[in-house]
Scaffold this active site. Structure first.
Site, PDB file in Angstrom:
ATOM      1  N   HIS A 183      -7.464  57.544  61.928  1.00  0.00           N
ATOM      2  CA  HIS A 183      -7.651  56.831  60.252  1.00  0.00           C
ATOM      3  C   HIS A 183      -7.369  58.305  59.584  1.00  0.00           C
ATOM      4  O   HIS A 183      -8.271  58.942  59.247  1.00  0.00           O
ATOM      5  CB  HIS A 183      -8.956  56.099  60.219  1.00  0.00           C
ATOM      6  CG  HIS A 183      -8.844  55.454  58.877  1.00  0.00           C
ATOM      7  ND1 HIS A 183      -9.865  54.601  58.224  1.00  0.00           N
ATOM      8  CD2 HIS A 183      -8.138  55.513  57.855  1.00  0.00           C
ATOM      9  CE1 HIS A 183      -9.735  54.229  57.178  1.00  0.00           C
ATOM     10  NE2 HIS A 183      -8.720  54.580  56.745  1.00  0.00           N
ATOM     11  N   ARG A 196     -11.624  62.820  54.851  1.00  0.00           N
ATOM     12  CA  ARG A 196     -13.190  63.197  55.334  1.00  0.00           C
ATOM     13  C   ARG A 196     -13.038  63.496  56.751  1.00  0.00           C
ATOM     14  O   ARG A 196     -14.036  64.386  57.044  1.00  0.00           O
ATOM     15  CB  ARG A 196     -14.137  61.966  55.167  1.00  0.00           C
ATOM     16  CG  ARG A 196     -14.151  60.647  55.848  1.00  0.00           C
ATOM     17  CD  ARG A 196     -15.205  60.077  55.723  1.00  0.00           C
ATOM     18  NE  ARG A 196     -15.221  59.230  54.528  1.00  0.00           N
ATOM     19  CZ  ARG A 196     -15.733  57.970  54.149  1.00  0.00           C
ATOM     20  NH1 ARG A 196     -16.419  57.561  54.975  1.00  0.00           N
ATOM     21  NH2 ARG A 196     -15.689  57.460  52.920  1.00  0.00           N
ATOM     22  N   GLU A 255      -4.179  54.121  61.280  1.00  0.00           N
ATOM     23  CA  GLU A 255      -4.661  53.676  60.381  1.00  0.00           C
ATOM     24  C   GLU A 255      -4.625  54.117  58.901  1.00  0.00           C
ATOM     25  O   GLU A 255      -5.019  55.520  58.746  1.00  0.00           O
ATOM     26  CB  GLU A 255      -6.213  53.212  60.647  1.00  0.00           C
ATOM     27  CG  GLU A 255      -6.358  52.592  62.049  1.00  0.00           C
ATOM     28  CD  GLU A 255      -7.979  52.785  62.267  1.00  0.00           C
ATOM     29  OE1 GLU A 255      -9.018  53.381  61.503  1.00  0.00           O
ATOM     30  OE2 GLU A 255      -8.274  52.157  63.382  1.00  0.00           O
ATOM     31  N   HIS A 257     -13.585  47.490  65.741  1.00  0.00           N
ATOM     32  CA  HIS A 257     -14.706  47.951  64.831  1.00  0.00           C
ATOM     33  C   HIS A 257     -16.006  47.427  65.381  1.00  0.00           C
ATOM     34  O   HIS A 257     -16.319  46.288  65.621  1.00  0.00           O
ATOM     35  CB  HIS A 257     -14.457  47.173  63.334  1.00  0.00           C
ATOM     36  CG  HIS A 257     -15.002  48.419  62.488  1.00  0.00           C
ATOM     37  ND1 HIS A 257     -16.608  48.265  61.973  1.00  0.00           N
ATOM     38  CD2 HIS A 257     -14.626  49.047  61.670  1.00  0.00           C
ATOM     39  CE1 HIS A 257     -16.783  49.124  61.207  1.00  0.00           C
ATOM     40  NE2 HIS A 257     -15.501  49.735  60.925  1.00  0.00           N
ATOM     41  N   ASN A 282     -10.161  55.544  69.321  1.00  0.00           N
ATOM     42  CA  ASN A 282     -10.155  56.102  67.904  1.00  0.00           C
ATOM     43  C   ASN A 282     -10.808  57.523  67.851  1.00  0.00           C
ATOM     44  O   ASN A 282     -12.074  57.359  68.166  1.00  0.00           O
ATOM     45  CB  ASN A 282     -10.961  55.102  66.911  1.00  0.00           C
ATOM     46  CG  ASN A 282     -10.824  55.511  65.436  1.00  0.00           C
ATOM     47  OD1 ASN A 282     -11.083  56.897  65.287  1.00  0.00           O
ATOM     48  ND2 ASN A 282     -10.215  54.692  64.546  1.00  0.00           N
ATOM     49  N   GLU A 342      -5.081  43.196  63.646  1.00  0.00           N
ATOM     50  CA  GLU A 342      -6.170  43.514  64.294  1.00  0.00           C
ATOM     51  C   GLU A 342      -7.261  42.858  63.469  1.00  0.00           C
ATOM     52  O   GLU A 342      -7.698  42.978  62.320  1.00  0.00           O
ATOM     53  CB  GLU A 342      -6.271  44.939  64.150  1.00  0.00           C
ATOM     54  CG  GLU A 342      -7.725  45.505  64.855  1.00  0.00           C
ATOM     55  CD  GLU A 342      -7.867  47.176  64.845  1.00  0.00           C
ATOM     56  OE1 GLU A 342      -6.564  47.763  64.694  1.00  0.00           O
ATOM     57  OE2 GLU A 342      -8.909  47.466  64.735  1.00  0.00           O
ATOM     58  N   ARG A 400      -7.599  59.099  56.162  1.00  0.00           N
ATOM     59  CA  ARG A 400      -8.401  58.420  54.760  1.00  0.00           C
ATOM     60  C   ARG A 400      -7.696  59.282  53.652  1.00  0.00           C
ATOM     61  O   ARG A 400      -7.401  60.524  53.961  1.00  0.00           O
ATOM     62  CB  ARG A 400      -9.701  58.533  54.814  1.00  0.00           C
ATOM     63  CG  ARG A 400     -10.426  57.821  56.118  1.00  0.00           C
ATOM     64  CD  ARG A 400     -12.023  57.720  55.947  1.00  0.00           C
ATOM     65  NE  ARG A 400     -12.313  56.899  54.862  1.00  0.00           N
ATOM     66  CZ  ARG A 400     -12.882  55.548  54.860  1.00  0.00           C
ATOM     67  NH1 ARG A 400     -13.231  55.277  56.025  1.00  0.00           N
ATOM     68  NH2 ARG A 400     -13.237  55.057  53.709  1.00  0.00           N
ATOM     69  N   HIS A 432     -14.128  60.507  64.830  1.00  0.00           N
ATOM     70  CA  HIS A 432     -15.334  61.038  64.654  1.00  0.00           C
ATOM     71  C   HIS A 432     -15.541  62.418  65.584  1.00  0.00           C
ATOM     72  O   HIS A 432     -16.329  63.191  65.263  1.00  0.00           O
ATOM     73  CB  HIS A 432     -16.482  60.156  65.341  1.00  0.00           C
ATOM     74  CG  HIS A 432     -16.715  58.904  64.327  1.00  0.00           C
ATOM     75  ND1 HIS A 432     -17.105  59.080  63.077  1.00  0.00           N
ATOM     76  CD2 HIS A 432     -16.547  57.805  64.863  1.00  0.00           C
ATOM     77  CE1 HIS A 432     -17.195  57.843  62.647  1.00  0.00           C
ATOM     78  NE2 HIS A 432     -16.674  57.070  63.345  1.00  0.00           N
ATOM     79  N   THR A 469     -15.047  51.578  57.521  1.00  0.00           N
ATOM     80  CA  THR A 469     -14.376  50.473  56.997  1.00  0.00           C
ATOM     81  C   THR A 469     -15.155  49.263  56.764  1.00  0.00           C
ATOM     82  O   THR A 469     -15.700  48.644  57.852  1.00  0.00           O
ATOM     83  CB  THR A 469     -13.066  50.192  57.821  1.00  0.00           C
ATOM     84  OG1 THR A 469     -12.449  51.370  58.018  1.00  0.00           O
ATOM     85  CG2 THR A 469     -12.128  49.447  57.159  1.00  0.00           C
TER      86      THR A 469
HETATM   87  N1  PXP Z   1     -10.165  49.537  64.033  1.00  0.00           N
HETATM   88  C1  PXP Z   1     -10.055  49.758  62.605  1.00  0.00           C
HETATM   89  C2  PXP Z   1      -8.829  49.132  62.044  1.00  0.00           C
HETATM   90  C3  PXP Z   1     -10.905  50.690  62.018  1.00  0.00           C
HETATM   91  O1  PXP Z   1     -10.908  51.125  60.602  1.00  0.00           O
HETATM   92  C4  PXP Z   1     -11.890  51.292  63.045  1.00  0.00           C
HETATM   93  C5  PXP Z   1     -12.929  52.394  62.364  1.00  0.00           C
HETATM   94  O2  PXP Z   1     -12.052  53.643  61.910  1.00  0.00           O
HETATM   95  C6  PXP Z   1     -11.947  51.037  64.202  1.00  0.00           C
HETATM   96  C7  PXP Z   1     -11.171  50.112  64.843  1.00  0.00           C
HETATM   97  C8  PXP Z   1     -12.960  51.623  65.274  1.00  0.00           C
HETATM   98  O3  PXP Z   1     -14.328  51.155  65.086  1.00  0.00           O
HETATM   99  P1  PXP Z   1     -15.558  51.854  65.689  1.00  0.00           P
HETATM  100  O4  PXP Z   1     -15.485  53.341  65.332  1.00  0.00           O
HETATM  101  O5  PXP Z   1     -16.603  51.170  65.106  1.00  0.00           O
HETATM  102  O6  PXP Z   1     -15.279  51.729  67.045  1.00  0.00           O
END
Ligand code: PXP
Length: 237
Positions: A43, A49, A70, A191, A7, A151, A45, A10, A101
């Protein structure tokens, strides 16, 4: 062996801190692929953001591995997903004030709106995953809605500070995962997973894909993205 979806939200968070053009999440996706990422996850959003519409469109054309989007079940977001057509859409809950999330999508309470979103995405030929808490009511609803995958939200496991609590959360994940697999669903999780806590989750039977963002990007700041992805891949293996 579970696959790794990286992901890259960030990376976009850092760019948006200055509303500039760098670091570009599109470049990050390429480096993550070089490190062995099996999927790129973003994601989009509603408040934009971090990931922007432009990012999603360029990633759709440049990512060579699976692209997992996402998004919320809001009709405007589903419309974008149907137009861009990523390989997989993971439906997530969204609150504007949250830092990240918080909790899975409550598919039981929001059953009708979720069903509408799932139907539209499936008509567009997109595989749908529901990001849900590891509980039987949510799994049952996911099965009823006919999605391809779930998931499981690993946040409670990741946030547990005591060994006993962590183990109890792992058991919940494994049980919910077993139910999903028995019903024929693909099993994903994510997550809050980190280099310290990922291994037991990667070992859950039938685990297909782990989506990990913050911990990899945090490590990448120090060791570089390709190396950070490589290290996570070898832990999952
Ligand atoms: N899976 C989903 C559905 C999420 O919303 C997120 C955060 O955007 C992640 C995985 C990844 O989470 P993390 O950044 O804590 O690894």
């Amino acid at each position: 062996m579970a696959t790794l979806g990286v992901n890259i939200d960030h990376v976009a968070t850092i760019r948006q801190a200055r509303r500039t053009v760098e670091p570009d999440p599109v470049w990050a996706a390429a480096l993550a692929e070089l490190g062995g990422a099996d999927a790129i996850t973003v994601h989009l959003r509603e408040d934009r953001r971090h990931i922007q519409d432009r990012d999603l469109e360029v990633l759709r054309r440049t990512v060579q591995v699976k692209l997992n989007l996402e998004c919320a079940i809001a009709p405007a977001m589903i419309e974008i997903a149907c137009r861009v057509r990523p390989c997989q859409v993971t439906l997530v809950p969204e609150k504007r004030e949250e830092i990240t999330t918080e909790g899975g999508l409550d598919a039981v309470t929001h059953r009708e709106a979720t069903a509408t979103a799932v139907r539209r995405l499936e008509e567009a030929g997109i595989a749908v995953a529901l990001f849900i808490d590891p509980c039987s009511k949510q799994i049952d609803t996911a099965v009823d809605l006919g999605v391809a995958a779930v998931e499981l939200h690993t946040g409670c496991y990741a946030n547990a500070t005591v060994d006993g609590d962590r183990h109890a959360e792992l058991v919940k994940l494994a049980r919910a995962g077993g139910m999903a697999r028995q019903a024929g669903l693909v099993l994903n999780a994510g997550h809050g997973l980190t280099y310290r806590n990922v291994v037991p989750v990667a070992r859950i039977e039938g685990m297909s894909e782990l989506n990990i963002g913050h911990s990899i990007v945090a490590r990448a700041v120090l060791v570089g993205l390709t190396q950070a992805v490589r290290e996570m891949k070898s832990l999952i293996a």
